[in-house]
Design an enzyme around this catalytic site. Structure first.
Site, short mmCIF file in Angstrom:
data_model
loop_
_atom_site.label_atom_id
_atom_site.label_comp_id
_atom_site.label_asym_id
_atom_site.label_seq_id
_atom_site.Cartn_x
_atom_site.Cartn_y
_atom_site.Cartn_z
N ASN A 138 -115.22 5.73 8.00
CA ASN A 138 -114.31 5.43 6.89
C ASN A 138 -112.94 5.08 7.48
O ASN A 138 -111.94 5.69 7.17
CB ASN A 138 -114.20 6.66 5.98
CG ASN A 138 -113.45 6.39 4.70
OD1 ASN A 138 -113.79 5.49 3.95
ND2 ASN A 138 -112.42 7.18 4.44
N SER A 173 -110.75 7.67 7.88
CA SER A 173 -111.09 8.68 8.89
C SER A 173 -112.48 8.41 9.43
O SER A 173 -113.25 7.64 8.86
CB SER A 173 -111.05 10.09 8.28
OG SER A 173 -109.77 10.41 7.78
N SER A 218 -105.64 8.35 9.82
CA SER A 218 -107.06 8.51 10.10
C SER A 218 -107.34 9.86 10.74
O SER A 218 -106.80 10.18 11.80
CB SER A 218 -107.54 7.38 11.02
OG SER A 218 -108.94 7.40 11.16
N GLY A 219 -108.19 10.65 10.08
CA GLY A 219 -108.64 11.91 10.66
C GLY A 219 -109.85 11.66 11.54
O GLY A 219 -110.96 11.49 11.04
N TYR A 269 -112.02 10.49 3.28
CA TYR A 269 -111.47 10.20 1.94
C TYR A 269 -112.20 9.04 1.27
O TYR A 269 -112.33 7.96 1.85
CB TYR A 269 -109.98 9.88 2.08
CG TYR A 269 -109.28 9.49 0.81
CD1 TYR A 269 -108.82 10.48 -0.06
CD2 TYR A 269 -109.08 8.16 0.47
CE1 TYR A 269 -108.16 10.13 -1.23
CE2 TYR A 269 -108.41 7.81 -0.69
CZ TYR A 269 -107.95 8.80 -1.55
OH TYR A 269 -107.31 8.45 -2.69
#
Length: 372
Positions: free
Chosen positions: A221, A255, A293-294, A149
């Site tokens: 990120n 993420s 967080s992915g 993101y």
């Protein structure tokens, strides 16, 4: 330490972590990049335009697309053995189901912002139908596309990434040294409250007298400033400033996508084992896999192309390093991911995006003081 200039600077001259005297474990490849794995190439399309208040559909724009080709363009229809691991699934990586089912994928990988993930997936299919149409003549394509993101800096709902930008990244994919920092899909990304984005590193691992390469690429990120750790130093505790400045309040949305490539012969279950070690490298920098967080990781091997594309009607055979000898490759993954994250932060500059939102770079003067 090493005297190899590619280990210290990106092709455009931006500093990498080693340029400040930061020492790392393991032996890097010639470019200290995922492209040290023969046949792997990386390309970018970077979109930076506009300043001031957000106007959806107009900007400011701070985004892009990263393309990773696991094989040379002519061989992209040949699958690679692969495995995935989701440490925290608050994100997306398309093609994950077929990787889980068959232990392989083909076609390029793309990484972009969250709201452009579908565009990059579909753009990859459009590109493949033009450059290698035979790959789609008698079947379907399920390419890998991933996202993180960038809405704090970028007009993410303006959908500025197009299939043309995807094609630009794919067409520009090259081996050798690659750029890092605010390029490609990493353009608008943040890690530990500092400007981050695209980063890479590699390690050479020897087994039975032969050298193999393990390369890592990250779109970083993630992370809270207080947890930032640099080679064991709890750096976040003393780096309260410079701080993010918010023209518009920022939601905690972070993420990390990591791609691991190797030329070592491993089977799909072993590639999943390598992917499972990525979080250990992330943790060494202070990433703890928080709720928003992915943290999704893909590992693939370029070895065994004949087995990965085995025709029906006969026994297929694949070579593989025994599981009992895999530990040095786990080391390589952890070491490469840690350095790739730090390279993404070091090879960077301050950035101001939408609504005057400001993200500082990791201070170079502080790095010189601590490690120079």
């Amino acid at each position: 330490m090493t005297d190899n200039p590619h280990h210290h600077k990106t092709p455009s001259g931006k500093p990498r972590a080693r340029s400040f005297g930061i020492g790392f474990d393991g032996t890097p490849g010639p470019f200290n990049a995922i492209t040290d794995v023969a046949g792997v190439s990386v390309g970018y399309s970077t979109l930076i335009s506009g300043d001031g208040p957000l106007v959806v559909g107009q900007g400011p724009v701070r985004t892009g697309v990263t393309a990773i080709l696991p094989r040379p363009q002519a061989d992209l229809a040949t699958p690679v053995f692969a495995g995935i691991f989701s440490q925290n699934g608050n994100g997306e990586l398309t093609g994950s189901h077929i990787v889980e089912e068959t232990g392989a994928f083909n076609f390029p990988i793309t990484v972009t912002n969250t709201h452009s993930c579908g565009v990059s997936r579909d753009g990859t299919l459009r590109w493949m139908s033009q450059v290698l149409p035979a790959a789609l003549d008698s079947g379907w394509g399920l390419p890998v596309a991933a996202e993180t993101y960038d809405g704090f800096l970028n007009d993410i709902n303006g959908h500025h990434v197009t299939s043309g930008h995807v094609a630009e990244a794919l067409d520009g994919a090259a081996s050798g040294p690659i750029e890092e920092g605010s390029v490609g899909g990493g353009t608008g990304m943040i890690a530990f409250g500092f400007k981050a984005g695209s980063g890479t590193a590699s390690r050479i691992t020897e087994w039975q007298g032969r050298a193999y390469t393990v390369g890592a690429f990250v779109q970083a990120n993630f992370g809270k400033r207080r947890n930032f750790t640099l080679r064991g130093l709890r750096a976040g505790l003393e780096l309260v400033e410079p701080a993010i400045r918010e023209g518009t309040p920022r939601a905690e949305k972070g993420s990390i996508i990591a791609v691991i490539a190797t030329d070592a012969p491993f089977l799909p279950h072993q590639m999943k084992r390598l992917a499972r070690r990525v979080p250990l490298g992330v943790a060494m920098t202070g990433g703890f896999g928080y709720h928003s967080s992915g943290d999704i990781f893909l590992a693939f091997s370029t070895a065994n192309p004949d087995a990965a594309l085995a025709p029906p009607g006969r026994i297929a055979r694949a070579e593989f390093i025994p599981d009992s000898d895999i530990d040095p490759f786990f080391d390589a993954v952890v070491q490469g991911v840690e350095e790739a994250v730090l390279n993404a932060m070091v090879a960077n500059e301050d950035m101001t995006g939408r609504d005057g939102n400001f993200v500082p770079a990791l201070p170079k003067a502080w790095l010189e003081e601590k490690f120079g």
